[in-house]
Design an enzyme around this catalytic site. Structure first.
Site, PDB file in Angstrom:
ATOM      1  N   ASN A  82     -12.258  34.566  -9.872  1.00 48.10           N
ATOM      2  CA  ASN A  82     -11.812  34.873  -8.504  1.00 48.10           C
ATOM      3  C   ASN A  82     -10.741  35.974  -8.486  1.00 48.10           C
ATOM      4  O   ASN A  82     -10.152  36.299  -9.525  1.00 48.10           O
ATOM      5  CB  ASN A  82     -11.261  33.590  -7.869  1.00 48.10           C
ATOM      6  N   SER A  88      -7.089  40.555 -15.509  1.00 51.06           N
ATOM      7  CA  SER A  88      -6.435  41.698 -16.177  1.00 51.06           C
ATOM      8  C   SER A  88      -5.399  41.202 -17.182  1.00 51.06           C
ATOM      9  O   SER A  88      -5.275  41.767 -18.281  1.00 51.06           O
ATOM     10  CB  SER A  88      -5.739  42.602 -15.167  1.00 51.06           C
ATOM     11  N   THR A  89      -4.680  40.161 -16.797  1.00 47.90           N
ATOM     12  CA  THR A  89      -3.651  39.604 -17.679  1.00 47.90           C
ATOM     13  C   THR A  89      -4.314  39.039 -18.938  1.00 47.90           C
ATOM     14  O   THR A  89      -3.862  39.289 -20.059  1.00 47.90           O
ATOM     15  CB  THR A  89      -2.886  38.479 -16.926  1.00 47.90           C
ATOM     16  N   GLU A 106     -11.493  46.920 -14.861  1.00 48.95           N
ATOM     17  CA  GLU A 106     -12.234  47.142 -13.609  1.00 48.95           C
ATOM     18  C   GLU A 106     -11.702  48.442 -12.978  1.00 48.95           C
ATOM     19  O   GLU A 106     -10.485  48.637 -12.893  1.00 48.95           O
ATOM     20  CB  GLU A 106     -11.956  45.960 -12.665  1.00 48.95           C
ATOM     21  N   ARG A 181     -15.301  42.011 -15.046  1.00 47.69           N
ATOM     22  CA  ARG A 181     -16.416  41.895 -14.100  1.00 47.69           C
ATOM     23  C   ARG A 181     -17.595  42.782 -14.539  1.00 47.69           C
ATOM     24  O   ARG A 181     -17.523  43.487 -15.544  1.00 47.69           O
ATOM     25  CB  ARG A 181     -15.996  42.192 -12.657  1.00 47.69           C
ATOM     26  N   LEU A 242      -2.045  35.919  -5.993  1.00 42.73           N
ATOM     27  CA  LEU A 242      -2.338  37.121  -5.179  1.00 42.73           C
ATOM     28  C   LEU A 242      -1.105  37.499  -4.350  1.00 42.73           C
ATOM     29  O   LEU A 242      -0.719  38.672  -4.281  1.00 42.73           O
ATOM     30  CB  LEU A 242      -3.536  36.818  -4.278  1.00 42.73           C
TER      31      LEU A 242
HETATM   32  N1  LIG Z   1      -1.989  32.612 -16.722  1.00 43.83           N
HETATM   33  C1  LIG Z   1      -1.119  33.099 -15.844  1.00 43.83           C
HETATM   34  N2  LIG Z   1       0.037  32.459 -15.616  1.00 43.83           N
HETATM   35  C2  LIG Z   1       0.904  32.929 -14.710  1.00 43.83           C
HETATM   36  N3  LIG Z   1       0.735  34.046 -13.973  1.00 43.83           N
HETATM   37  C3  LIG Z   1      -0.403  34.716 -14.170  1.00 43.83           C
HETATM   38  C4  LIG Z   1      -1.383  34.294 -15.117  1.00 43.83           C
HETATM   39  N4  LIG Z   1      -2.397  35.163 -15.100  1.00 43.83           N
HETATM   40  C5  LIG Z   1      -2.084  36.091 -14.170  1.00 43.83           C
HETATM   41  N5  LIG Z   1      -0.876  35.836 -13.630  1.00 43.83           N
HETATM   42  C6  LIG Z   1      -0.223  36.637 -12.578  1.00 43.83           C
HETATM   43  O1  LIG Z   1      -1.079  36.572 -11.440  1.00 43.83           O
HETATM   44  C7  LIG Z   1      -1.197  37.848 -10.811  1.00 43.83           C
HETATM   45  C8  LIG Z   1      -2.678  38.270 -10.801  1.00 43.83           C
HETATM   46  O2  LIG Z   1      -3.102  38.482 -12.131  1.00 43.83           O
HETATM   47  P1  LIG Z   1      -4.168  39.620 -12.514  1.00 43.83           P
HETATM   48  O3  LIG Z   1      -3.782  40.915 -11.894  1.00 43.83           O
HETATM   49  O4  LIG Z   1      -4.322  39.566 -13.993  1.00 43.83           O
HETATM   50  O5  LIG Z   1      -5.453  39.045 -11.772  1.00 43.83           O
HETATM   51  P2  LIG Z   1      -6.940  39.611 -11.730  1.00 43.83           P
HETATM   52  O6  LIG Z   1      -7.846  38.433 -11.867  1.00 43.83           O
HETATM   53  O7  LIG Z   1      -7.121  40.695 -12.715  1.00 43.83           O
HETATM   54  O8  LIG Z   1      -7.005  40.186 -10.249  1.00 43.83           O
HETATM   55  P3  LIG Z   1      -8.202  41.000  -9.529  1.00 43.83           P
HETATM   56  O9  LIG Z   1      -9.250  40.014  -9.163  1.00 43.83           O
HETATM   57  O10 LIG Z   1      -7.551  41.557  -8.321  1.00 43.83           O
HETATM   58  O11 LIG Z   1      -8.679  42.061 -10.448  1.00 43.83           O
HETATM   59  C9  LIG Z   1      -0.297  38.795 -11.600  1.00 43.83           C
HETATM   60  O12 LIG Z   1       0.930  38.876 -10.928  1.00 43.83           O
HETATM   61  C10 LIG Z   1      -0.130  38.106 -12.956  1.00 43.83           C
HETATM   62  O13 LIG Z   1       1.098  38.409 -13.540  1.00 43.83           O
HETATM   63  N1  LIG Z   2     -15.920  43.233  -1.538  1.00 46.64           N
HETATM   64  C1  LIG Z   2     -15.711  43.370  -2.833  1.00 46.64           C
HETATM   65  N2  LIG Z   2     -16.773  43.597  -3.637  1.00 46.64           N
HETATM   66  C2  LIG Z   2     -16.645  43.731  -4.981  1.00 46.64           C
HETATM   67  O1  LIG Z   2     -17.638  43.930  -5.699  1.00 46.64           O
HETATM   68  C3  LIG Z   2     -15.328  43.662  -5.510  1.00 46.64           C
HETATM   69  N3  LIG Z   2     -14.836  43.753  -6.760  1.00 46.64           N
HETATM   70  C4  LIG Z   2     -13.509  43.625  -6.664  1.00 46.64           C
HETATM   71  N4  LIG Z   2     -13.159  43.466  -5.378  1.00 46.64           N
HETATM   72  C5  LIG Z   2     -11.776  43.393  -4.883  1.00 46.64           C
HETATM   73  C6  LIG Z   2     -11.064  42.132  -5.227  1.00 46.64           C
HETATM   74  C7  LIG Z   2      -9.641  42.586  -5.429  1.00 46.64           C
HETATM   75  O2  LIG Z   2      -8.997  42.656  -4.162  1.00 46.64           O
HETATM   76  C8  LIG Z   2      -9.781  43.985  -5.970  1.00 46.64           C
HETATM   77  C9  LIG Z   2      -9.654  44.119  -7.485  1.00 46.64           C
HETATM   78  O3  LIG Z   2     -10.514  43.254  -8.128  1.00 46.64           O
HETATM   79  O4  LIG Z   2     -11.059  44.440  -5.546  1.00 46.64           O
HETATM   80  C10 LIG Z   2     -14.259  43.462  -4.626  1.00 46.64           C
HETATM   81  N5  LIG Z   2     -14.454  43.318  -3.309  1.00 46.64           N
END
Ligand SMILES: Nc1ncnc2c1ncn2[C@@H]1O[C@H](COP(=O)(O)OP(=O)(O)OP(=O)(O)O)[C@@H](O)[C@H]1O
Ligand SMILES: Nc1nc(=O)c2ncn([C@H]3C[C@H](O)[C@@H](CO)O3)c2[nH]1
Length: 316
Positions: A82, A88-89, A106, A181, A242
């Site tokens: 989600n 990314s982390t 991504e 992704r 988020l």
């Molecule tokens: N395991 C964890 N424990 C605590 N905080 C976390 C953890 N993983 C991520 N975070 C925090 O949650 C936030 C979102 O993390 P991240 O940017 O890695 O999410 P993402 O899944 O890559 O997001 P997106 O779907 O937008 O690409 C960041 O502020 C990060 O520091």
């Molecule tokens: N509509 C939509 N389609 C996609 O394929 C998609 N892939 C990522 N995202 C959104 C989620 C995060 O906000 C941000 C970074 O992941 O971009 C998407 N949004």
């Protein structure tokens, strides 16, 4: 009047489909003729690796057997989950844990900075405008979701077509290319969700699915994955992260949207009730990890994650 609107609507839909197919055809022709470069830095190894990916094309005849074998040993895995679950982390953790793994982020910066050159006349200098498609999609999803999915999918395809870096080809262990992704979550999570929400209409959904299937089938082995890591956490946890991250474009994202995306992930990767259209994807091994664990401040939790990932990769 109504008929007139229908005719215009159908014409626009047809035009959109034709344009999409033309783009797809051009893209495939370009791939066949030129191959891919990693940010313009083409090395001999990447050229060879690219040719290997194009196995079904005549250029692959030039490849040496050992290069082909080295390339075939590189596994490809996507990290799914989600929004803000921590992909990314987690990807950074993987990248620092083992030099056998190459993580591909991504391409969100591309979606935030769409550049278009406009020229008003032959004498006038071309002007460059920049738009933020991610923001446009969140602000007006009905208008921009289809456009967003065409671009996100194209950029994911580009990422998945990148040949592995030369250093992965000469490794003894299990070299892995890890994608944040994939072209599959583009369709089976986001585009499907937007369709179910009514932000992508029936015609757009049919067109999207048509070119998506064509691309995945045409590129065949080149865009296949050997495994998926599913980072799973309650939508409430994702919402919390988020909000903490505070990305400008996501200001209006509600828990309900994350709930829906969570359900799509569960259907696709846990319950397996999503209808998928690619044989290999139906059988793909999925490693599920509890992403609600706050591993950043917990070295033991990090160790456990890495061990699970290593075992998963070794079994692919
Ligand atoms: N395991 C964890 N424990 C605590 N905080 C976390 C953890 N993983 C991520 N975070 C925090 O949650 C936030 C979102 O993390 P991240 O940017 O890695 O999410 P993402 O899944 O890559 O997001 P997106 O779907 O937008 O690409 C960041 O502020 C990060 O520091
Ligand atoms: N509509 C939509 N389609 C996609 O394929 C998609 N892939 C990522 N995202 C959104 C989620 C995060 O906000 C941000 C970074 O992941 O971009 C998407 N949004």
């Amino acid at each position: 009047m109504l008929l007139c609107r229908c005719v215009i609507f159908n014409s626009v839909a047809k035009l959109r489909k034709q344009t999409a197919l033309t783009q797809v055809r051009r893209f495939i022709q370009w791939k066949m003729s030129d191959g891919l470069m990693r940010d313009g830095n083409t090395t001999t190894a990447t050229v060879m690796a690219t040719k290997k990916r194009n196995l079904s094309f005549p250029s692959s005849r030039c490849l040496s057997r050992s290069a082909e074998e080295a390339k075939a040993r590189v596994k490809r895995v996507s990290v799914e989950g989600n929004i803000a679950v921590g992909k990314s982390t987690f990807a950074k953790l993987l990248q620092s844990a083992c030099s056998d793994w190459e993580v591909m982020a991504e391409p969100i910066d591309k979606w935030q900075n769409i550049k278009s050159e406009t020229s008003k006349g032959s004498d006038a200098p071309p002007q460059s405008t920049v738009s933020n498609l991610l923001q446009m999609m969140y602000q007006d999803p009905q208008r921009w979701s289809y456009t967003f999915q065409t671009y996100s999918c194209m950029s994911r395809l580009r990422t998945q077509l990148q040949p592995p870096p030369a250093r992965l080809l000469n490794l003894e262990g299990t070299p892995v290319q890890v994608y944040e992704r994939s072209v599959y979550s583009d369709r089976y999570i986001f585009a499907l969700n937007m369709f179910e929400l009514g932000c992508i209409n029936t015609t757009e959904w049919a067109v999207y699915q048509d070119w998506h299937s064509l691309l995945v089938e045409q590129f065949g082995h080149q865009v296949e994955l050997e495994g998926i890591i599913y980072l799973r956490a309650p939508p409430e946890k994702c919402m919390e992260r988020l909000e903490k991250r505070g990305r400008t474009e996501e200001k209006g994202v509600q828990l309900d949207y994350l709930d829906k995306l969570h359900t799509q992930h569960e259907r696709w990767l846990v319950e397996k009730s999503t209808e998928v259209h690619f044989e290999k994807l139906k059988q793909i091994p999925v490693l599920e990890l509890d992403a609600s664990v706050e591993f950043k401040s917990d070295p033991e939790a990090r160790e456990q994650f890495i061990t699970k990932v290593k075992n998963f990769f070794n079994a692919l």
